[in-house]
Design a protein around this motif. Sequence first.
Motif, PDB file in Angstrom:
ATOM      1  N   ILE A  13     -22.268   4.281 -10.903  1.00 57.68           N
ATOM      2  CA  ILE A  13     -22.455   5.008  -9.636  1.00 57.68           C
ATOM      3  C   ILE A  13     -23.592   6.012  -9.785  1.00 57.68           C
ATOM      4  CG2 ILE A  13     -21.425   6.719  -8.086  1.00 57.68           C
ATOM      5  CD1 ILE A  13     -18.700   5.267  -8.640  1.00 57.68           C
ATOM      6  N   ASN A  16     -27.231   4.662  -9.895  1.00 58.20           N
ATOM      7  CA  ASN A  16     -27.722   3.906  -8.737  1.00 58.20           C
ATOM      8  C   ASN A  16     -28.678   4.757  -7.899  1.00 58.20           C
ATOM      9  OD1 ASN A  16     -28.169   2.396  -6.459  1.00 58.20           O
ATOM     10  ND2 ASN A  16     -26.009   2.046  -5.989  1.00 58.20           N
ATOM     11  N   THR A  18     -30.735   3.993  -5.724  1.00 57.27           N
ATOM     12  CA  THR A  18     -30.983   3.588  -4.327  1.00 57.27           C
ATOM     13  C   THR A  18     -30.136   4.423  -3.365  1.00 57.27           C
ATOM     14  OG1 THR A  18     -29.284   1.856  -4.316  1.00 57.27           O
ATOM     15  CG2 THR A  18     -31.510   1.215  -5.031  1.00 57.27           C
ATOM     16  N   LYS A  19     -29.153   5.133  -3.902  1.00 61.40           N
ATOM     17  CA  LYS A  19     -28.294   6.007  -3.079  1.00 61.40           C
ATOM     18  C   LYS A  19     -28.711   7.455  -3.263  1.00 61.40           C
ATOM     19  CE  LYS A  19     -24.826   2.870  -2.292  1.00 61.40           C
ATOM     20  NZ  LYS A  19     -24.643   2.317  -0.989  1.00 61.40           N
ATOM     21  N   THR A  20     -28.450   8.276  -2.239  1.00 63.20           N
ATOM     22  CA  THR A  20     -28.736   9.708  -2.342  1.00 63.20           C
ATOM     23  C   THR A  20     -27.754  10.346  -3.321  1.00 63.20           C
ATOM     24  OG1 THR A  20     -27.206  10.406  -0.595  1.00 63.20           O
ATOM     25  CG2 THR A  20     -29.460   9.769   0.097  1.00 63.20           C
ATOM     26  N   ASP A  22     -25.777  12.868  -2.707  1.00 65.39           N
ATOM     27  CA  ASP A  22     -24.499  13.052  -2.008  1.00 65.39           C
ATOM     28  C   ASP A  22     -23.716  11.750  -1.894  1.00 65.39           C
ATOM     29  OD1 ASP A  22     -24.786  15.771  -1.775  1.00 65.39           O
ATOM     30  OD2 ASP A  22     -25.059  15.774   0.405  1.00 65.39           O
ATOM     31  N   GLU A  23     -24.399  10.640  -1.670  1.00 65.85           N
ATOM     32  CA  GLU A  23     -23.704   9.345  -1.600  1.00 65.85           C
ATOM     33  C   GLU A  23     -23.072   9.004  -2.945  1.00 65.85           C
ATOM     34  OE1 GLU A  23     -26.219   6.888   1.811  1.00 65.85           O
ATOM     35  OE2 GLU A  23     -27.035   6.999  -0.234  1.00 65.85           O
ATOM     36  N   ARG A  24     -23.781   9.305  -4.032  1.00 65.48           N
ATOM     37  CA  ARG A  24     -23.240   9.030  -5.367  1.00 65.48           C
ATOM     38  C   ARG A  24     -22.063   9.945  -5.672  1.00 65.48           C
ATOM     39  NH1 ARG A  24     -28.712   8.716  -8.888  1.00 65.48           N
ATOM     40  NH2 ARG A  24     -29.704   9.586  -7.045  1.00 65.48           N
ATOM     41  N   LEU A  26     -20.017  11.284  -3.496  1.00 60.00           N
ATOM     42  CA  LEU A  26     -18.898  10.807  -2.679  1.00 60.00           C
ATOM     43  C   LEU A  26     -18.278   9.557  -3.305  1.00 60.00           C
ATOM     44  CD1 LEU A  26     -17.244  11.280  -0.117  1.00 60.00           C
ATOM     45  CD2 LEU A  26     -18.881   9.811   1.097  1.00 60.00           C
ATOM     46  N   ALA A  27     -19.112   8.669  -3.834  1.00 58.19           N
ATOM     47  CA  ALA A  27     -18.601   7.457  -4.475  1.00 58.19           C
ATOM     48  C   ALA A  27     -17.780   7.798  -5.718  1.00 58.19           C
ATOM     49  CB  ALA A  27     -19.757   6.515  -4.827  1.00 58.19           C
ATOM     50  N   ASP A  30     -14.415   9.040  -4.497  1.00 61.40           N
ATOM     51  CA  ASP A  30     -13.612   7.908  -4.038  1.00 61.40           C
ATOM     52  C   ASP A  30     -13.061   7.111  -5.225  1.00 61.40           C
ATOM     53  OD1 ASP A  30     -12.576   6.334  -1.824  1.00 61.40           O
ATOM     54  OD2 ASP A  30     -13.968   4.778  -2.507  1.00 61.40           O
ATOM     55  N   PRO A  58     -19.610  16.889  -1.165  1.00 63.25           N
ATOM     56  CA  PRO A  58     -18.858  15.669  -0.870  1.00 63.25           C
ATOM     57  C   PRO A  58     -17.436  15.737  -1.428  1.00 63.25           C
ATOM     58  CG  PRO A  58     -21.058  15.144  -1.651  1.00 63.25           C
ATOM     59  CD  PRO A  58     -20.867  16.617  -1.862  1.00 63.25           C
TER      60      PRO A  58
END
Length: 151
Positions: A13, A16, A18-20, A22-24, A26-27, A30, A58
């Motif tokens: 995660i 990666n 390619t994700k912001t 904050d997206e990482r 949040l992942a 989760d 996040p």
Amino acid sequence: MIFETLKPQVENIISNSTKTVDERLLAVCDLLKTNIKYYNWVGFYFRNGQKEELLLGPYVGEPTDHTVIPFGKGICGQVAVSDQNFVVPDVSAQDNYIACSITVKAEIVVPIFVKGENIGQIDIDSNTPDPFTEADERFLEFVCQKISEIL
């Protein structure tokens, strides 16, 4: 043990690009909430610039009103000052606790350091009394160290 199986997933995660960020983050929240049954709320708080307060980042779990936490207030605010992990087996026994939900029984907070500076933390609430062990602490230190690499 579940932590060992989650470590490579955390690394995937985080790496990666390619994700912001904050997206990482949040992942990661989760992943932890989904795979560790006693992690009922998982989120991040970060220092608000040079202010002595934390801002909610996040998270996954029940919504919280605690979007800004002054340094020294609650478990998260205490970690912002102490730079130490804080494991609370029974939140009702803590004088300086900010209640997020009546269902929360325990909390663990682990700081995130970038270049030796405490810039934030991962915060986990559990509806299970006294669930956190030293293995949780070591795993969350690993998670925070990996996260520090992208901040």
